[in-house]
Design a protein around this motif. Structure first.
Motif, PDB file in Angstrom:
ATOM      1  N   PRO A  96       0.806  -1.235   0.000  1.00 40.49           N
ATOM      2  CA  PRO A  96       0.000   0.000   0.000  1.00 40.49           C
ATOM      3  C   PRO A  96       0.836   1.281   0.000  1.00 40.49           C
ATOM      4  O   PRO A  96       0.487   2.242  -0.691  1.00 40.49           O
ATOM      5  CB  PRO A  96      -0.826  -0.120   1.278  1.00 40.49           C
ATOM      6  CG  PRO A  96      -0.849  -1.585   1.599  1.00 40.49           C
ATOM      7  CD  PRO A  96       0.461  -2.125   1.122  1.00 40.49           C
ATOM      8  N   PHE A  97       1.919   1.302   0.754  1.00 41.93           N
ATOM      9  CA  PHE A  97       2.734   2.519   0.822  1.00 41.93           C
ATOM     10  C   PHE A  97       3.398   2.807  -0.520  1.00 41.93           C
ATOM     11  O   PHE A  97       3.446   3.958  -0.964  1.00 41.93           O
ATOM     12  CB  PHE A  97       3.785   2.384   1.925  1.00 41.93           C
ATOM     13  CG  PHE A  97       4.649   3.604   2.078  1.00 41.93           C
ATOM     14  CD1 PHE A  97       4.191   4.709   2.769  1.00 41.93           C
ATOM     15  CD2 PHE A  97       5.921   3.647   1.524  1.00 41.93           C
ATOM     16  CE1 PHE A  97       4.982   5.852   2.901  1.00 41.93           C
ATOM     17  CE2 PHE A  97       6.717   4.775   1.652  1.00 41.93           C
ATOM     18  CZ  PHE A  97       6.246   5.876   2.355  1.00 41.93           C
ATOM     19  N   LEU A  98       3.896   1.779  -1.185  1.00 36.43           N
ATOM     20  CA  LEU A  98       4.540   1.980  -2.481  1.00 36.43           C
ATOM     21  C   LEU A  98       3.549   2.442  -3.537  1.00 36.43           C
ATOM     22  O   LEU A  98       3.904   3.200  -4.443  1.00 36.43           O
ATOM     23  CB  LEU A  98       5.234   0.698  -2.934  1.00 36.43           C
ATOM     24  CG  LEU A  98       6.346   0.165  -2.030  1.00 36.43           C
ATOM     25  CD1 LEU A  98       7.051  -1.001  -2.706  1.00 36.43           C
ATOM     26  CD2 LEU A  98       7.340   1.267  -1.675  1.00 36.43           C
ATOM     27  N   SER A 137       6.504   6.151  19.064  1.00 39.04           N
ATOM     28  CA  SER A 137       6.805   4.730  19.150  1.00 39.04           C
ATOM     29  C   SER A 137       8.284   4.546  19.474  1.00 39.04           C
ATOM     30  O   SER A 137       9.099   5.462  19.330  1.00 39.04           O
ATOM     31  CB  SER A 137       6.491   4.041  17.821  1.00 39.04           C
ATOM     32  OG  SER A 137       7.399   4.472  16.824  1.00 39.04           O
ATOM     33  N   GLU A 138       8.630   3.356  19.905  1.00 35.80           N
ATOM     34  CA  GLU A 138      10.015   3.066  20.242  1.00 35.80           C
ATOM     35  C   GLU A 138      10.929   3.292  19.040  1.00 35.80           C
ATOM     36  O   GLU A 138      12.046   3.813  19.187  1.00 35.80           O
ATOM     37  CB  GLU A 138      10.146   1.624  20.732  1.00 35.80           C
ATOM     38  CG  GLU A 138      11.562   1.233  21.104  1.00 35.80           C
ATOM     39  CD  GLU A 138      11.680  -0.218  21.532  1.00 35.80           C
ATOM     40  OE1 GLU A 138      12.818  -0.682  21.728  1.00 35.80           O
ATOM     41  OE2 GLU A 138      10.635  -0.890  21.657  1.00 35.80           O
ATOM     42  N   LEU A 139      10.477   2.911  17.847  1.00 44.13           N
ATOM     43  CA  LEU A 139      11.309   3.078  16.661  1.00 44.13           C
ATOM     44  C   LEU A 139      11.599   4.545  16.399  1.00 44.13           C
ATOM     45  O   LEU A 139      12.742   4.925  16.121  1.00 44.13           O
ATOM     46  CB  LEU A 139      10.620   2.450  15.447  1.00 44.13           C
ATOM     47  CG  LEU A 139      11.386   2.580  14.125  1.00 44.13           C
ATOM     48  CD1 LEU A 139      12.725   1.843  14.201  1.00 44.13           C
ATOM     49  CD2 LEU A 139      10.557   2.051  12.959  1.00 44.13           C
ATOM     50  N   LEU A 140      10.580   5.409  16.493  1.00 40.47           N
ATOM     51  CA  LEU A 140      10.784   6.832  16.249  1.00 40.47           C
ATOM     52  C   LEU A 140      11.694   7.448  17.305  1.00 40.47           C
ATOM     53  O   LEU A 140      12.523   8.317  16.997  1.00 40.47           O
ATOM     54  CB  LEU A 140       9.444   7.559  16.211  1.00 40.47           C
ATOM     55  CG  LEU A 140       8.489   7.161  15.077  1.00 40.47           C
ATOM     56  CD1 LEU A 140       7.210   7.981  15.142  1.00 40.47           C
ATOM     57  CD2 LEU A 140       9.150   7.324  13.712  1.00 40.47           C
ATOM     58  N   LEU A 276       6.057   3.843   7.560  1.00 41.60           N
ATOM     59  CA  LEU A 276       4.749   3.391   8.008  1.00 41.60           C
ATOM     60  C   LEU A 276       4.498   3.766   9.463  1.00 41.60           C
ATOM     61  O   LEU A 276       3.386   4.132   9.843  1.00 41.60           O
ATOM     62  CB  LEU A 276       4.625   1.877   7.832  1.00 41.60           C
ATOM     63  CG  LEU A 276       4.596   1.364   6.392  1.00 41.60           C
ATOM     64  CD1 LEU A 276       4.690  -0.153   6.372  1.00 41.60           C
ATOM     65  CD2 LEU A 276       3.329   1.809   5.688  1.00 41.60           C
ATOM     66  N   CYS A 277       5.545   3.690  10.262  1.00 38.79           N
ATOM     67  CA  CYS A 277       5.417   4.044  11.674  1.00 38.79           C
ATOM     68  C   CYS A 277       5.182   5.546  11.834  1.00 38.79           C
ATOM     69  O   CYS A 277       4.317   5.972  12.606  1.00 38.79           O
ATOM     70  CB  CYS A 277       6.676   3.604  12.424  1.00 38.79           C
ATOM     71  SG  CYS A 277       6.538   3.675  14.207  1.00 38.79           S
ATOM     72  N   PHE A 278       5.922   6.352  11.089  1.00 37.23           N
ATOM     73  CA  PHE A 278       5.763   7.804  11.193  1.00 37.23           C
ATOM     74  C   PHE A 278       4.349   8.237  10.817  1.00 37.23           C
ATOM     75  O   PHE A 278       3.754   9.092  11.484  1.00 37.23           O
ATOM     76  CB  PHE A 278       6.780   8.514  10.306  1.00 37.23           C
ATOM     77  CG  PHE A 278       6.635  10.020  10.313  1.00 37.23           C
ATOM     78  CD1 PHE A 278       7.216  10.773  11.321  1.00 37.23           C
ATOM     79  CD2 PHE A 278       5.910  10.676   9.327  1.00 37.23           C
ATOM     80  CE1 PHE A 278       7.069  12.164  11.346  1.00 37.23           C
ATOM     81  CE2 PHE A 278       5.760  12.053   9.350  1.00 37.23           C
ATOM     82  CZ  PHE A 278       6.339  12.798  10.359  1.00 37.23           C
ATOM     83  N   GLU A 283       2.269   0.501  14.483  1.00 29.79           N
ATOM     84  CA  GLU A 283       2.876   0.955  15.731  1.00 29.79           C
ATOM     85  C   GLU A 283       4.171   0.211  16.027  1.00 29.79           C
ATOM     86  O   GLU A 283       5.090   0.768  16.614  1.00 29.79           O
ATOM     87  CB  GLU A 283       1.903   0.766  16.895  1.00 29.79           C
ATOM     88  CG  GLU A 283       0.681   1.670  16.828  1.00 29.79           C
ATOM     89  CD  GLU A 283      -0.205   1.512  18.058  1.00 29.79           C
ATOM     90  OE1 GLU A 283       0.220   0.814  19.013  1.00 29.79           O
ATOM     91  OE2 GLU A 283      -1.306   2.087  18.064  1.00 29.79           O
ATOM     92  N   ARG A 284       4.236  -1.042  15.610  1.00 30.82           N
ATOM     93  CA  ARG A 284       5.407  -1.861  15.928  1.00 30.82           C
ATOM     94  C   ARG A 284       5.641  -2.864  14.803  1.00 30.82           C
ATOM     95  O   ARG A 284       4.809  -2.999  13.898  1.00 30.82           O
ATOM     96  CB  ARG A 284       5.214  -2.581  17.264  1.00 30.82           C
ATOM     97  CG  ARG A 284       3.926  -3.390  17.326  1.00 30.82           C
ATOM     98  CD  ARG A 284       3.670  -3.934  18.716  1.00 30.82           C
ATOM     99  NE  ARG A 284       3.433  -2.869  19.667  1.00 30.82           N
ATOM    100  CZ  ARG A 284       2.233  -2.311  19.860  1.00 30.82           C
ATOM    101  NH1 ARG A 284       1.195  -2.704  19.127  1.00 30.82           N
ATOM    102  NH2 ARG A 284       2.078  -1.366  20.733  1.00 30.82           N
ATOM    103  N   TRP A 285       6.781  -3.548  14.902  1.00 31.00           N
ATOM    104  CA  TRP A 285       7.196  -4.464  13.850  1.00 31.00           C
ATOM    105  C   TRP A 285       6.155  -5.534  13.560  1.00 31.00           C
ATOM    106  O   TRP A 285       5.884  -5.866  12.404  1.00 31.00           O
ATOM    107  CB  TRP A 285       8.527  -5.111  14.245  1.00 31.00           C
ATOM    108  CG  TRP A 285       9.058  -6.084  13.248  1.00 31.00           C
ATOM    109  CD1 TRP A 285       9.800  -5.807  12.140  1.00 31.00           C
ATOM    110  CD2 TRP A 285       8.900  -7.496  13.272  1.00 31.00           C
ATOM    111  NE1 TRP A 285      10.112  -6.966  11.459  1.00 31.00           N
ATOM    112  CE2 TRP A 285       9.573  -8.017  12.133  1.00 31.00           C
ATOM    113  CE3 TRP A 285       8.258  -8.381  14.144  1.00 31.00           C
ATOM    114  CZ2 TRP A 285       9.611  -9.370  11.857  1.00 31.00           C
ATOM    115  CZ3 TRP A 285       8.294  -9.731  13.863  1.00 31.00           C
ATOM    116  CH2 TRP A 285       8.966 -10.216  12.733  1.00 31.00           C
ATOM    117  N   ARG A 286       5.528  -6.062  14.591  1.00 32.39           N
ATOM    118  CA  ARG A 286       4.582  -7.158  14.380  1.00 32.39           C
ATOM    119  C   ARG A 286       3.349  -6.733  13.596  1.00 32.39           C
ATOM    120  O   ARG A 286       2.638  -7.581  13.039  1.00 32.39           O
ATOM    121  CB  ARG A 286       4.168  -7.755  15.723  1.00 32.39           C
ATOM    122  CG  ARG A 286       3.323  -6.835  16.598  1.00 32.39           C
ATOM    123  CD  ARG A 286       3.101  -7.452  17.961  1.00 32.39           C
ATOM    124  NE  ARG A 286       2.242  -6.630  18.806  1.00 32.39           N
ATOM    125  CZ  ARG A 286       2.092  -6.818  20.119  1.00 32.39           C
ATOM    126  NH1 ARG A 286       2.761  -7.792  20.711  1.00 32.39           N
ATOM    127  NH2 ARG A 286       1.290  -6.036  20.827  1.00 32.39           N
TER     128      ARG A 286
END
Length: 443
Positions: A96-98, A137-140, A276-278, A283-286
């Motif tokens: 979807p993002f692409l 989120s943790e990634l950000l 996708l997270c931004f 929200e997370r990898w899973r």
């Protein structure tokens, strides 16, 4: 005569006089696109050379082919080049993002002055916005300094507040500019293949406001260039699955140019996790499984973690009959080998699922390809756990079983020949798989 020389002399004799960077042996690399107008707007290296596509389209247009299909179109390389060449093109993409990135790039005909003015207004508004409270989120948190993330959020909020004032196409171009600066503004490494490397830090980090204006200025320059030079082609992208080619009329495609996922365990969903997270898609990898991975060709062990017990069922599918018994033998070796490795990755299941998905894709391609049509795949072989999988041979067999007349493979470059830090020492290659002469469908 080498196959590389045969390719140049029989299909593209004019390429012998071209610079190295546009010769077909570089067709599988995205690196050239990073300096090309429009193509360079978003860095997604899981693709192929736009310059090579341009040459191929020119050659086939001269032979009367006008309708082009890319069933794995990614961020739209083939669609853009078809528009540039004055051809009609359709692209399918399941990520979807692409899809959104490709759609935005296809708006290169928009008014340049309006884009510049909108970007200036957006940044001016963003600078006035108060701090935006959030729990990142943790990634950000791991990827951005607090002040950098705050400015990115201000740009996003300004875009949200002003988007209704702009034409939809202009709004999407500004969205793409924001998406494209997320990695340059990160304080951690982002790697050539788009994975985030939080343990590696950057010496210099771009300021979001300056990076955004710079990106838009580059996009505006590219748009002016293409609007002067490009022919009046028409490309469109459909969010769709290559395994069905839904939305593409039967017999429509006179030329198919594409590069399907390689069976090399690269997680194409994870390649866009930061973006996708931004944008709040995950929200997370899973979350990638439901948001992206379930739509894609199963070319990664992450795709098949819940299918290990069903491997025999996958292998028993009638669509895989043309590959038996070598497919079963290879999967059996992979299943035995995994027990000797700590990760115990289910490569045997992945390979079975991958070729079943590709068999379905060939069935769908046969339906939408015109009689006498030409298909060209940029593809490479693989060797999970050091066990070779002759990808191009097996894809050729599946194409014949689907109703195409012939196949041949043109190896263009060697892979995995620099052994340092490699997991195995099996020489691999990448090249062009040519499928010719779609037969008439019965009835």
């Amino acid at each position: 005569m080498t196959q590389e020389r045969y390719f140049s002399e029989t299909l593209f004799p004019e390429l012998e006089s071209l610079p190295v960077e546009v010769r077909p042996e570089r067709s599988g690399t995205f690196a050239d696109n990073l300096g090309l107008p429009v193509h360079r707007w978003f860095r997604y290296p899981a693709g192929f050379s736009a310059l090579w596509v341009r040459q191929l389209l020119q050659h086939e247009r001269n032979r009367g082919r006008r309708r082009v299909l890319d069933p794995f179109c990614g961020t739209g390389t083939v669609l853009l080049e078809a528009e540039y060449a004055g051809l009609e093109a359709v692209g399918l993409e399941a990520h979807p993002f692409l899809v959104r990135v490709a759609e935005a790039k296809l708006h290169w005909r928009e008014e340049v002055s309006l884009l510049r003015r909108a970007a200036s207004d957006l940044v001016a508004l963003a600078r006035t916005l108060p701090p935006i409270a959030e729990e990142p989120s943790e990634l950000l948190l791991r990827c951005y300094r607090p002040e950098t993330l705050q400015r990115l959020r201000q740009l996003q909020r300004a875009w949200q507040e002003q988007m209704s004032a702009w034409p939809a196409a202009l709004s999407e171009l500004l969205w793409l500019a924001l998406a494209a600066i997320l990695r340059p503004c990160a304080s951690v490494g982002t790697a050539q293949w788009q994975y985030v490397l939080p343990s590696k830090t950057k010496a210099q980090v771009a300021d979001p406001f300056e990076a955004f204006l710079s990106r838009v200025e580059m996009m505006a320059d590219d748009m002016s260039c293409w609007q002067r030079q490009a022919r009046d082609g028409k490309g469109r992208i459909l969010r769709g699955d290559a395994r069905t080619c839904e939305g593409v009329p039967a017999g429509w495609a006179e030329l198919v140019i594409t590069s399907p996922p390689y069976a090399n365990n690269y997680d194409y969903a994870d390649a866009t996790r930061l973006e996708l997270c931004f944008f709040g898609e995950i929200e997370r990898w899973r979350d990638l499984q439901l948001a992206v991975r379930r739509y894609l060709i199963r070319s990664c062990t992450q795709h098949v973690s819940d299918l290990v017990q069903a491997t025999d069922q996958l292998l028993a599918d009638p669509l895989l009959t043309p590959l038996q018994p070598e497919l079963r033998a290879t999967c059996a070796r992979l299943e035995e080998e995994r027990l000797l490795h700590g990760g115990r990755k289910a490569y045997h299941t992945m390979i079975a699922a991958y070729f079943l998905d590709m068999a379905r894709s060939w069935q769908a391609l046969r339906r939408v390809t015109a009689a006498g049509g030409l298909v060209c795949l940029v593809i490479g072989d693989s060797a999970p756990y050091g066990i070779h999988v002759p990808v191009e041979q097996w894809l050729g067999k599946l194409a014949l079983a689907s109703g195409f007349r012939s196949w041949r493979f043109e190896p263009l470059r060697a892979r995995n020949v620099k052994w340092q830090n490699r997991k195995h020492r099996v020489p691999l290659h990448e090249g062009l798989l040519w499928i010719e002469g779609a037969l008439l469908l019965a009835g």
